[in-house]
Design an enzyme around this catalytic site. Structure first.
Site, PDB file in Angstrom:
ATOM      1  N   ASP A  25      51.963 -22.081 -21.111  1.00 23.84           N
ATOM      2  CA  ASP A  25      52.805 -21.941 -22.179  1.00 23.84           C
ATOM      3  C   ASP A  25      54.285 -22.426 -21.757  1.00 23.84           C
ATOM      4  OD1 ASP A  25      50.883 -20.959 -23.702  1.00 23.84           O
ATOM      5  OD2 ASP A  25      51.413 -18.778 -23.546  1.00 23.84           O
TER       6      ASP A  25
HETATM    7  N1  URA Z   1      47.699 -17.126 -20.907  1.00 28.37           N
HETATM    8  C1  URA Z   1      48.719 -17.228 -21.630  1.00 28.37           C
HETATM    9  O1  URA Z   1      49.016 -16.325 -22.606  1.00 28.37           O
HETATM   10  N2  URA Z   1      49.711 -18.105 -21.362  1.00 28.37           N
HETATM   11  C2  URA Z   1      49.622 -18.928 -20.403  1.00 28.37           C
HETATM   12  O2  URA Z   1      50.471 -19.764 -20.236  1.00 28.37           O
HETATM   13  C3  URA Z   1      48.263 -18.698 -19.749  1.00 28.37           C
HETATM   14  C4  URA Z   1      47.305 -17.945 -20.132  1.00 28.37           C
END
Ligand code: URA
Length: 246
Positions: free
Chosen positions: A112
């Site tokens: 993310d």
């Molecule tokens: N899980 C999440 O919620 N975000 C990420 O970036 C990776 C795994």
């Protein structure tokens, strides 16, 4: 070594230069026609020249090119960049990739925008598939800072699997306290959308900070944020083992 057109192991010069220099085939054609490319020490302005990629010495702008079938990179992704090759609005992780590879590689899975840490990048579609496909269970370890303390019971619920609104509960995973009771490590072997975030919501908690520390045997180590390096042979072979093991 220059070859006759009919040779079976040949490759066109423009394809070789486009791939090895990371500039794409049409730019390579242009560069060749402009006389920027030499083959075995002699300028060659013909994009269609046949060469043997295993033994030829080609230079572009005076620099010797190296033929690599695939490229395998790892990055320490800083927060604030989206995991994409390009995006119309946001800055992407591509800005950290050396120019030579930027047009070749794609991210393996996704972190993310606010997540930091280990991101693999490659142009090897088979390897990407074996890491992100639910069929293979490559472990990924995350360091999480939470908005509130988490109990032993909730760590255990996460470990056994929680309902994050999908068809199935999350697979069993590994959890432990990192420091205090609001910092934990989680190792999952799936890669569902926003998985860690949604797992924490499922136990009435929330992320304050998320960083991926490892994928399979590849460790982020002390790679600085925004820095990129190639995987070593050992790291790459260990990733390829996951495909064989299923
Ligand atoms: N899980 C999440 O919620 N975000 C990420 O970036 C990776 C795994």
């Amino acid at each position: 070594m220059l070859l006759r057109r009919a040779d079976r192991s040949d490759m066109r010069l423009d394809r070789y230069v486009g791939h090895a220099a990371g500039i794409g085939r049409s730019n390579a054609k242009r560069a060749i026609r402009q006389g920027l490319v030499s083959v075995e020490g002699l300028p060659d302005a013909i994009p269609e020249t046949d060469i043997d990629p295993d033994s030829v010495r080609v230079t572009y702008n005076g620099a010797l090119l190296e033929w690599e079938e695939h490229v395998y990179l790892m990055m320490n992704k800083p927060a604030g960049y989206v995991t994409a090759v390009s995006d119309r609005k946001e800055e992407t992780v591509t800005r950290f990739i050396p120019e030579k590879y930027a047009s070749r590689v794609h991210p393996v899975g996704r972190l993310d925008k606010d997540t930091e840490g280990l991101l693999l990048l490659t142009d090897d579609g088979d390897l990407t598939h074996s890491i992100i496909s639910p069929q293979y269970h490559v472990p990924k370890t995350y360091y999480c800072e939470l908005v509130r303390d988490i109990s032993e019971e909730d760590l255990d619920r996460l470990r056994r699997g929680v309902d994050i609104g999908d068809d199935k509960l999350t697979r069993e995973c590994f959890t432990e306290y990192a420091e205090g009771r609001d910092r934990i490590f989680i190792t999952i072997s799936e890669g569902r959308f926003h998985q860690i975030k949604r797992m924490l919501y499922a136990v009435d908690n929330e992320l304050r900070y998320l960083k991926r520390l490892s994928v399979g045997n590849i460790l982020l180590g002390d790679l600085e944020p925004g820095h990129v390096r190639k995987l070593t042979h050992e790291e790459l072979s260990s990733l390829k083992e996951y495909r064989k093991s299923e």
